[in-house]
Design an enzyme around this catalytic site. Structure first.
Site, PDB file in Angstrom:
ATOM      1  N   THR A 163       0.817  -1.210   0.000  1.00  0.00           N
ATOM      2  CA  THR A 163       0.000   0.000   0.000  1.00  0.00           C
ATOM      3  C   THR A 163       0.850   1.260   0.000  1.00  0.00           C
ATOM      4  O   THR A 163       0.456   2.294  -0.543  1.00  0.00           O
ATOM      5  CB  THR A 163      -0.936  -0.023   1.231  1.00  0.00           C
ATOM      6  OG1 THR A 163      -1.898  -1.048   1.025  1.00  0.00           O
ATOM      7  CG2 THR A 163      -1.649   1.293   1.442  1.00  0.00           C
ATOM      8  N   SER A 180       1.228  -7.463  -0.823  1.00  0.00           N
ATOM      9  CA  SER A 180       1.944  -8.489  -0.041  1.00  0.00           C
ATOM     10  C   SER A 180       1.097  -9.715   0.279  1.00  0.00           C
ATOM     11  O   SER A 180       1.627 -10.714   0.751  1.00  0.00           O
ATOM     12  CB  SER A 180       2.546  -7.899   1.232  1.00  0.00           C
ATOM     13  OG  SER A 180       1.595  -7.749   2.245  1.00  0.00           O
ATOM     14  N   THR A 194       1.618  -4.210   4.313  1.00  0.00           N
ATOM     15  CA  THR A 194       1.440  -4.501   5.747  1.00  0.00           C
ATOM     16  C   THR A 194       0.952  -5.928   6.008  1.00  0.00           C
ATOM     17  O   THR A 194       1.173  -6.474   7.082  1.00  0.00           O
ATOM     18  CB  THR A 194       0.405  -3.543   6.387  1.00  0.00           C
ATOM     19  OG1 THR A 194      -0.850  -3.711   5.731  1.00  0.00           O
ATOM     20  CG2 THR A 194       0.842  -2.103   6.316  1.00  0.00           C
ATOM     21  N   ASP A 195       0.270  -6.521   5.005  1.00  0.00           N
ATOM     22  CA  ASP A 195      -0.450  -7.769   5.284  1.00  0.00           C
ATOM     23  C   ASP A 195       0.451  -8.951   5.651  1.00  0.00           C
ATOM     24  O   ASP A 195       0.055  -9.802   6.444  1.00  0.00           O
ATOM     25  CB  ASP A 195      -1.355  -8.143   4.098  1.00  0.00           C
ATOM     26  CG  ASP A 195      -2.588  -7.245   4.044  1.00  0.00           C
ATOM     27  OD1 ASP A 195      -2.902  -6.610   5.082  1.00  0.00           O
ATOM     28  OD2 ASP A 195      -3.237  -7.173   2.992  1.00  0.00           O
TER      29      ASP A 195
HETATM   30  C1  SIN Z   1      -0.316  -5.209   1.086  1.00  0.00           C
HETATM   31  O1  SIN Z   1      -0.100  -5.840   2.111  1.00  0.00           O
HETATM   32  O2  SIN Z   1       0.472  -5.206   0.109  1.00  0.00           O
HETATM   33  C2  SIN Z   1      -1.566  -4.419   0.925  1.00  0.00           C
HETATM   34  C3  SIN Z   1      -2.046  -3.883   2.205  1.00  0.00           C
HETATM   35  C4  SIN Z   1      -1.108  -2.921   2.857  1.00  0.00           C
HETATM   36  O3  SIN Z   1       0.046  -2.741   2.493  1.00  0.00           O
HETATM   37  O4  SIN Z   1      -1.583  -2.300   3.839  1.00  0.00           O
END
Ligand code: SIN
Length: 318
Positions: A18, A68, A101-102
């Site tokens: 993100t 991710s 973040t995931d």
């Molecule tokens: C991801 O994990 O690539 C999408 C969600 C995020 O980064 O918050």
């Protein structure tokens, strides 16, 4: 690539997420496309970026560009090798990695398990895309750079929303809030404040891993390790099916203090008798399995199910 005359270098590796996300609507924080903007553009567009890293030479590299949720072993292999090669360079102070973040906690734990270096490797991320009215990525990236530049920083950490987490303890605990991470009972390692790092701990005793990214087998041959959940009605059929498919390892996200239903336990013991390695973790978000001496299945030594999977996978590699 930004160059100064400094002999100290920071390498910034982009993998997507993100933090590199984009939406045509500034008020869209959920339907954007992740992994759209390259790492160098992201960094260069941050106001004050240049002065923040004054005195350091910067090198940018786009290792991957993924949401991710789609992170995979081929990218992990490539990323770990790039980290290992850069970190071995005498002029490299440390590495910053941007990531979604995931699954950042899994990548952080993986890198911590295959990079035997005391130099800092700082992962960072964002909960809002770069196109948002008020994106959190720019500050998180500056904070990650602050940590890498700090003399006390070492090993693999995750920085988000002004908090520095150890790779072993960090967990994403919220699907939307900017401060989406927590280190559970261990607590944060540090906080970033106006470009400075305030540590919550004294000298950090870093336990370096035995394994080295450069000696990992090719990712296509990594052992298959899955996670199964104990929950109401868990009958073990999923374990039987996985064994039929040639699984090599299983992590059980157990209820409470590492318990599983009788039916699931029967399937797990059958799997073990066929050579499948099984580890128990708890599905509770805090604490760890407090083991009993004669437990039939070893516990994860405090690792969450997703990190126990990484540890088991690495332990099954030649
Ligand atoms: C991801 O994990 O690539 C999408 C969600 C995020 O980064 O918050």
């Amino acid at each position: 690539m930004i160059d100064t005359n400094s002999s100290r270098k920071i390498v910034v590796l982009g993998t997507g997420g993100t933090i590199a996300g984009y939406s045509a609507l500034v008020n869209d924080n959920i339907s954007y496309d992740a992994a759209q903007i390259d790492i160098e553009t992201l960094a260069r567009n941050i106001q004050g970026f240049k002065s923040h890293v004054e005195g350091f030479k910067l090198a940018f590299e786009q290792v991957a560009q993924v949401d991710s949720k789609d992170m995979d072993f081929a990218i992990w292999e490539a990323l770990a090798r790039r980290v290992a090669l850069h970190i071995a360079e005498p002029d490299v102070q440390g590495i910053v990695i941007t990531h979604g973040t995931d699954t950042i906690e899994e990548t952080a734990y993986f890198l911590r398990s295959v990079v035997p270096s005391v130099k800092p490797v700082v992962l960072t991320c964002a909960m809002r895309p770069a196109s948002a009215l008020s994106p959190d990525g720019p500050q998180n990236l500056l904070d990650a750079l602050s940590v890498v530049m700090d003399d006390k920083a070492c090993g693999v950490v995750v920085v988000c929303a002004g908090v520095v987490h150890a790779a072993e303890h960090v967990q994403k605990i919220h699907p939307y809030r900017l401060d989406a991470f927590n280190s559970g009972e261990a607590g944060p390692l540090a906080w970033t404040e106006e470009g400075r790092v305030r540590w919550s701990v004294g000298p950090i005793a870093l336990a370096l891993p035995d394994r080295d990214a450069l000696s990992l087998p090719e990712s296509g041959s990594w052992p298959q390790v899955e996670i199964v959940l104990n929950c109401v009605g868990a009958n073990g059929k999923v374990v039987d099916a996985l064994v039929t498919h040639g699984i090599q390892g299983l992590v059980v996200a157990c209820t409470g203090n590492g318990t599983v239903s009788d039916a699931l336990m029967a399937s797990l013991l059958r799997a073990m008798s066929q050579g499948v390695k099984v580890v128990r973790a708890t599905r509770c978000s805090l604490g760890r399995v407090v083991s009993i001496p004669d437990a039939l299945i070893p516990d994860s030594q405090g690792l969450s199910p997703v990190k126990a999977r990484v540890a088991l996978m690495l332990s099954l590699m030649p």
